[in-house]
Design a protein around this motif. Sequence first.
Motif, PDB file in Angstrom:
ATOM      1  N   GLY A  76      10.531  24.785 -67.304  1.00  0.00           N
ATOM      2  CA  GLY A  76      10.273  23.349 -67.420  1.00  0.00           C
ATOM      3  C   GLY A  76       9.022  22.930 -66.680  1.00  0.00           C
ATOM      4  N   ALA A  77       8.856  23.436 -65.465  1.00  0.00           N
ATOM      5  CA  ALA A  77       7.677  23.095 -64.668  1.00  0.00           C
ATOM      6  C   ALA A  77       6.410  23.636 -65.314  1.00  0.00           C
ATOM      7  CB  ALA A  77       7.828  23.626 -63.241  1.00  0.00           C
ATOM      8  N   GLN A  78       6.506  24.817 -65.890  1.00  0.00           N
ATOM      9  CA  GLN A  78       5.335  25.400 -66.544  1.00  0.00           C
ATOM     10  C   GLN A  78       4.970  24.599 -67.797  1.00  0.00           C
ATOM     11  OE1 GLN A  78       5.409  29.599 -67.759  1.00  0.00           O
ATOM     12  NE2 GLN A  78       3.515  29.754 -66.572  1.00  0.00           N
ATOM     13  N   LYS A  79       5.976  24.170 -68.565  1.00  0.00           N
ATOM     14  CA  LYS A  79       5.713  23.351 -69.750  1.00  0.00           C
ATOM     15  C   LYS A  79       5.084  22.020 -69.352  1.00  0.00           C
ATOM     16  CE  LYS A  79       9.108  25.139 -72.990  1.00  0.00           C
ATOM     17  NZ  LYS A  79      10.280  24.823 -73.820  1.00  0.00           N
ATOM     18  N   ASP A  80       5.591  21.411 -68.282  1.00  0.00           N
ATOM     19  CA  ASP A  80       5.016  20.154 -67.802  1.00  0.00           C
ATOM     20  C   ASP A  80       3.563  20.346 -67.396  1.00  0.00           C
ATOM     21  OD1 ASP A  80       7.447  18.908 -68.220  1.00  0.00           O
ATOM     22  OD2 ASP A  80       8.004  18.871 -66.088  1.00  0.00           O
ATOM     23  N   CYS A  81       3.280  21.453 -66.741  1.00  0.00           N
ATOM     24  CA  CYS A  81       1.920  21.757 -66.314  1.00  0.00           C
ATOM     25  C   CYS A  81       1.007  21.907 -67.525  1.00  0.00           C
ATOM     26  CB  CYS A  81       1.919  23.020 -65.457  1.00  0.00           C
ATOM     27  SG  CYS A  81       0.305  23.444 -64.756  1.00  0.00           S
ATOM     28  N   MET A  82       1.454  22.636 -68.532  1.00  0.00           N
ATOM     29  CA  MET A  82       0.645  22.838 -69.734  1.00  0.00           C
ATOM     30  C   MET A  82       0.414  21.515 -70.474  1.00  0.00           C
ATOM     31  SD  MET A  82      -0.353  25.965 -69.924  1.00  0.00           S
ATOM     32  CE  MET A  82      -0.677  26.406 -71.623  1.00  0.00           C
ATOM     33  N   ALA A  83       1.424  20.666 -70.505  1.00  0.00           N
ATOM     34  CA  ALA A  83       1.262  19.348 -71.131  1.00  0.00           C
ATOM     35  C   ALA A  83       0.209  18.542 -70.387  1.00  0.00           C
ATOM     36  CB  ALA A  83       2.591  18.606 -71.160  1.00  0.00           C
ATOM     37  N   GLN A  84       0.213  18.626 -69.062  1.00  0.00           N
ATOM     38  CA  GLN A  84      -0.786  17.895 -68.285  1.00  0.00           C
ATOM     39  C   GLN A  84      -2.189  18.443 -68.515  1.00  0.00           C
ATOM     40  OE1 GLN A  84      -0.035  15.007 -66.560  1.00  0.00           O
ATOM     41  NE2 GLN A  84      -2.257  14.871 -66.710  1.00  0.00           N
ATOM     42  N   VAL A  85      -2.310  19.758 -68.659  1.00  0.00           N
ATOM     43  CA  VAL A  85      -3.611  20.349 -68.989  1.00  0.00           C
ATOM     44  C   VAL A  85      -4.095  19.800 -70.328  1.00  0.00           C
ATOM     45  CG1 VAL A  85      -4.838  22.485 -69.612  1.00  0.00           C
ATOM     46  CG2 VAL A  85      -3.275  22.471 -67.659  1.00  0.00           C
ATOM     47  N   ALA A  86      -3.204  19.754 -71.306  1.00  0.00           N
ATOM     48  CA  ALA A  86      -3.574  19.236 -72.631  1.00  0.00           C
ATOM     49  C   ALA A  86      -4.059  17.796 -72.528  1.00  0.00           C
ATOM     50  CB  ALA A  86      -2.390  19.344 -73.587  1.00  0.00           C
ATOM     51  N   ILE A  87      -3.323  16.959 -71.827  1.00  0.00           N
ATOM     52  CA  ILE A  87      -3.693  15.549 -71.684  1.00  0.00           C
ATOM     53  C   ILE A  87      -5.036  15.425 -70.968  1.00  0.00           C
ATOM     54  CG2 ILE A  87      -3.053  13.370 -70.566  1.00  0.00           C
ATOM     55  CD1 ILE A  87      -0.073  14.264 -71.179  1.00  0.00           C
ATOM     56  N   ASN A  88      -5.231  16.199 -69.907  1.00  0.00           N
ATOM     57  CA  ASN A  88      -6.508  16.168 -69.185  1.00  0.00           C
ATOM     58  C   ASN A  88      -7.654  16.638 -70.075  1.00  0.00           C
ATOM     59  OD1 ASN A  88      -5.275  15.198 -66.880  1.00  0.00           O
ATOM     60  ND2 ASN A  88      -5.081  17.206 -65.938  1.00  0.00           N
ATOM     61  N   THR A  89      -7.376  17.606 -70.941  1.00  0.00           N
ATOM     62  CA  THR A  89      -8.394  18.098 -71.867  1.00  0.00           C
ATOM     63  C   THR A  89      -8.751  17.020 -72.880  1.00  0.00           C
ATOM     64  OG1 THR A  89      -7.574  20.352 -71.573  1.00  0.00           O
ATOM     65  CG2 THR A  89      -8.990  19.964 -73.478  1.00  0.00           C
ATOM     66  N   PHE A  90      -7.759  16.286 -73.376  1.00  0.00           N
ATOM     67  CA  PHE A  90      -8.020  15.185 -74.304  1.00  0.00           C
ATOM     68  C   PHE A  90      -8.928  14.137 -73.670  1.00  0.00           C
ATOM     69  CE2 PHE A  90      -4.444  16.583 -76.929  1.00  0.00           C
ATOM     70  CZ  PHE A  90      -4.876  16.234 -78.194  1.00  0.00           C
ATOM     71  N   ARG A  91      -8.774  13.903 -72.381  1.00  0.00           N
ATOM     72  CA  ARG A  91      -9.605  12.897 -71.697  1.00  0.00           C
ATOM     73  C   ARG A  91     -11.086  13.282 -71.745  1.00  0.00           C
ATOM     74  NH1 ARG A  91      -6.188   9.472 -69.065  1.00  0.00           N
ATOM     75  NH2 ARG A  91      -4.217  10.345 -68.326  1.00  0.00           N
ATOM     76  N   VAL A  92     -11.362  14.569 -71.725  1.00  0.00           N
ATOM     77  CA  VAL A  92     -12.743  15.052 -71.738  1.00  0.00           C
ATOM     78  C   VAL A  92     -13.258  15.211 -73.162  1.00  0.00           C
ATOM     79  CG1 VAL A  92     -14.240  16.969 -71.073  1.00  0.00           C
ATOM     80  CG2 VAL A  92     -12.419  16.220 -69.534  1.00  0.00           C
ATOM     81  N   SER A  93     -12.424  15.807 -74.024  1.00  0.00           N
ATOM     82  CA  SER A  93     -12.840  16.085 -75.399  1.00  0.00           C
ATOM     83  C   SER A  93     -11.610  16.113 -76.309  1.00  0.00           C
ATOM     84  CB  SER A  93     -13.560  17.427 -75.468  1.00  0.00           C
ATOM     85  OG  SER A  93     -13.746  17.807 -76.820  1.00  0.00           O
ATOM     86  N   PRO A  94     -11.435  15.079 -77.141  1.00  0.00           N
ATOM     87  CA  PRO A  94     -10.283  15.068 -78.044  1.00  0.00           C
ATOM     88  C   PRO A  94     -10.182  16.300 -78.936  1.00  0.00           C
ATOM     89  CG  PRO A  94     -11.272  12.901 -77.963  1.00  0.00           C
ATOM     90  CD  PRO A  94     -12.198  13.826 -77.221  1.00  0.00           C
ATOM     91  N   SER A  95     -11.297  16.791 -79.442  1.00  0.00           N
ATOM     92  CA  SER A  95     -11.234  17.963 -80.326  1.00  0.00           C
ATOM     93  C   SER A  95     -10.775  19.201 -79.551  1.00  0.00           C
ATOM     94  CB  SER A  95     -12.573  18.220 -81.009  1.00  0.00           C
ATOM     95  OG  SER A  95     -13.582  18.465 -80.054  1.00  0.00           O
ATOM     96  N   GLU A  96     -11.237  19.350 -78.313  1.00  0.00           N
ATOM     97  CA  GLU A  96     -10.770  20.465 -77.485  1.00  0.00           C
ATOM     98  C   GLU A  96      -9.306  20.270 -77.090  1.00  0.00           C
ATOM     99  OE1 GLU A  96     -13.338  21.406 -74.183  1.00  0.00           O
ATOM    100  OE2 GLU A  96     -15.116  21.263 -75.457  1.00  0.00           O
ATOM    101  N   GLY A  97      -8.893  19.020 -76.925  1.00  0.00           N
ATOM    102  CA  GLY A  97      -7.489  18.732 -76.620  1.00  0.00           C
ATOM    103  C   GLY A  97      -6.573  19.164 -77.749  1.00  0.00           C
TER     104      GLY A  97
END
Length: 112
Positions: free
Chosen positions: A27-48
Amino acid sequence: MWLSLLFACAPENPTSADECSWVLGDGAQKDCMAQVAINTFRVSPSEGIAFTEAEIDDALQRDFVYLQVTMQIDASTNKYCDRINDPVFKERCTTRVQRPHLNRAESGGPRK
């Protein structure tokens, strides 16, 4: 000291999958990966999108990421809602897009 490292929390603001690789607990690892995805979207939606599709295997978790991106980053369009398969998440997402007054600065901006 090693014990404290073993039970250390996930990084607060992760930006890569490598930062989540040492996180214990599914669960913690999935939450971490979701946060990485969201942070990536903030920088570049296509990379997100690319990160989410390539790195997040669980369909419900991907749907959650797209819902969060819509709520936190871009609630002006259904483009991320259209990627959601889960009917509950999809409804929440489209409802958010249809209520633009929730995203205005006067109303406090996006709710957290």
